[in-house]
Every structure is written in structure tokens, then in C-alpha cells.
Design an enzyme around this catalytic site. Structure first.
Site, PDB file in Angstrom:
ATOM      1  N   TYR A 147       0.864  -1.180   0.000  1.00 36.00           N
ATOM      2  CA  TYR A 147       0.000   0.000   0.000  1.00 36.00           C
ATOM      3  C   TYR A 147       0.898   1.227   0.000  1.00 36.00           C
ATOM      4  CZ  TYR A 147      -3.479   3.384   1.717  1.00 36.00           C
ATOM      5  OH  TYR A 147      -4.303   4.474   1.870  1.00 36.00           O
ATOM      6  N   LYS A 191      -0.165  -1.054  -4.754  1.00 32.31           N
ATOM      7  CA  LYS A 191      -1.251  -0.080  -4.921  1.00 32.31           C
ATOM      8  C   LYS A 191      -0.601   1.286  -5.041  1.00 32.31           C
ATOM      9  CE  LYS A 191      -5.119   2.127  -2.555  1.00 32.31           C
ATOM     10  NZ  LYS A 191      -5.699   2.439  -1.231  1.00 32.31           N
ATOM     11  N   VAL A 239      -7.713  -0.432  -6.872  1.00 28.26           N
ATOM     12  CA  VAL A 239      -8.241  -0.426  -5.506  1.00 28.26           C
ATOM     13  C   VAL A 239      -9.055   0.849  -5.366  1.00 28.26           C
ATOM     14  CG1 VAL A 239      -7.725  -0.370  -3.042  1.00 28.26           C
ATOM     15  CG2 VAL A 239      -6.318  -1.761  -4.575  1.00 28.26           C
TER      16      VAL A 239
END
Length: 302
Positions: free
Chosen positions: A135, A163, A205
């Protein structure tokens, strides 16, 4: 090696007005997302108020999600901790509970330097059995997993995806130039989806997919098919709402969007508070205009 593609909503954790976790409402929203065609789901992301929940509540969310997802799509869990020992313990526990992957934050209370950042993700990747999506949100956490840092992790088999949420659209190409196709690259910013898709991201996402899953899946699929004229029309309708995904109050904004679109509870946990006054009216105006524009587009298409 695990290869994730498609739309993976970062799922909100539904709460009651007294701030208790509403597992039934959370399961209902997960079922709605899957029936609308998403390719995977991520529970306990930042948008799911991970850091505001107790360990027992996080466990209950994963178990409830596992029950309703029932193998239909990959089930990922957010992993957000301050220290490595806790992060590893949770990663191993979440695997036992039935999570099939992790969206792993950097340390949420320390701005690590590049050497420390690489070590953090290497330790996670070699210390548990689940595939990991990094992330990368330097705007929120002050830690940037740059292409050079990611390239240091190519030998860590469990790290399979990043991401990308720097807000710099050039980063997508830089990641591919540095690492080739070794990692899946997911867009992590709703209002950069079309641009990211044009540059070759494999997934998304998404926050606002919680409210408009069918429309967001359609948008992603149009982009992946190279149908950018059609995609732009839908993207322009959704972008004012997508901008809300980049605000510090995205949890409140997206939960309010869910309430407007399908009646989900909008309650949040302190220190977050429900929206009031002029701010609430401004956001409602954006959301209601989006609902109206989508309905008009559907009528026109019919």
C-alpha cells in the site's frame, strides 16, 4: 505466483450509531459488491477504519467476510501496525482466519527511510504465507515505495502487487520501466483511473466502488478494452464523486455516498464524526448530482 487483476474495492466497515461494528450490514455490502462484478475485495483498509478497531473487531470482520465471500473472489485484508512484531503476528493470524492476501501498510507511526522501508516489506513478505499488495500512499503516510525500492524486493515471492497512490501519474510508467511485469500495478486513486489504465495498470483499488460497483466495474472494463471514448463519458460523470476519495474525510464521504445510493449506515468511529452543516450539504450535492447524471446516461443508452 498470484496475479491480481480487476476492481478490488477497499470496503468500508459498517458501524451502528453507537460505533459498534455492524457485521450483518458489512456482509450485505460485500455480497452486493461481488454480485456487481468486482474481482476481489479488501476488508480492513484505511477506508475500513482499521486503526480505529480493536483486534477482536478486526478478527470478527475477517471471519464475517470469509463467510459471505465464500470463495467467489479473492479476500484480502488490510494490515496496518506500528511495529513489525505486531504486523507479522496479525499477518499469520489473518491467514488462519481465511484471508487470501494482505494489503500491507508501512509502519503507520514512523516515517521510514528507503532502507527501512525495503526491510519492512521484505520481513513481511518472507515472514508470512500470504501474497502481499504494498500500500503505497506517501501523501498520507510519508513513506514512498519508489520504483528503486520495489526493485529491491523482486526476489520476495510473496510480494506480488503495489497499490500506486502517489498522485503522480508518471509513476505507473516508472514502475514498469524499473521492474517490468514482475508486479501487478493497481491504481489506488479513483480520480486517476482512466489515466492509469491508459498506462497499463492491471487493477484498481477503489473507494467509490462501494457506492457504485456496477458502474465502476463497467468503467474499468471499458478502459481495459481500450474503449476510451465510452469510458471518458462515464468517467466524467463519476469524477466529481471520485474527487471525494482523495480528501482526508474520504471515510465519511464514501459512507455518505453508500447511504445515498443504497441506504447503508453512514456511522463512523471517533475521532471521525458524521458530516454536518455546509460540508454535508456540499457533499450531498455532489453525490445527488452524480446519481442524477448516471440515471440520465442510462436512460439515454436505453
Amino acid at each position: 505466483m498470484t496475479r491480481w487483476t480487476g476492481v478490488f474495492p477497499a470496503v468500508t466497515t459498517k458501524l451502528r450509531e453507537d460505533e459498534s461494528v455492524d457485521l450483518a450490514a458489512t456482509q450485505s455490502s460485500l455480497d452486493r459488491l461481488i454480485k456487481s462484478g468486482v474481482s476481489g475485495v479488501i476488508v480492513l483498509p484505511m477506508l475500513g477504519e482499521n486503526a480505529s478497531l480493536t483486534a477482536a473487531e478486526r478478527e470478527s470482520v475477517i471471519l464475517a467476510a470469509k463467510e459471505v465471500v465464500a470463495g467467489r473472489v479473492p479476500l484480502l485484508s488490510g494490515l496496518a501496525h506500528v511495529g513489525m512484531a505486531d504486523a507479522l503476528a496479525s499477518a499469520r493470524h489473518y491467514e488462519k482466519l481465511g484471508a487470501e492476501g494482505l494489503m500491507a501498510f508501512p509502519s503507520i507511526a514512523y516515517k521510514s527511510d528507503p532502507r527501512e522501508t525495503a526491510a519492512w516489506y521484505r520481513t513481511l513478505g518472507t515472514g508470512c504465507g500470504l501474497p502481499i499488495m504494498i500500500y503505497n500512499n506517501p501523501i498520507a503516510y510519508g513513506v514512498d515505495v519508489t520504483p528503486a525500492i520495489l526493485n529491491e524486493l523482486v526476489d520476495v515471492k510473496n510480494i506480488v502487487c503495489i497499490k500506486e497512490e502517489t498522485g503522480d501519474i508518471r509513476r505507473v510508467t516508472d514502475l514498469y520501466n524499473e521492474c517490468g511485469d514482475r508486479f501487478s500495478v493497481f491504481c489506488g486513486v479513483d480520480d486517476l483511473l482512466l489515466e492509469s489504465a491508459a498506462l497499463g495498470v492491471t487493477g484498481w483499488v477503489s473507494g467509490m466502488t462501494n457506492a457504485w460497483p456496477a458502474e465502476c466495474v463497467e468503467l474499468f472494463n471499458l478502459c481495459k478494452a481500450g474503449k476510451f471514448d465510452e469510458a471518458r463519458t462515464l468517467y466524467r460523470i463519476l469524477t466529481p464523486a471520485f474527487h471525494l476519495d482523495t480528501d482526508v474525510k474520504l471515510v465519511q464521504y464514501i459512507k455518505l455516498a453508500e447511504k445515498v445510493v443504497y441506504g447503508a449506515p453512514e456511522w463512523v468511529r471517533a475521532p471521525r464524526l458524521p458530516l454536518i452543516g455546509a460540508e454535508r450539504q456540499r457533499v450531498l450535492g455532489i453525490l445527488e448530482a452524480t446519481v442524477t447524471a448516471l440515471a440520465a446516461a442510462q436512460r439515454s443508452a436505453a
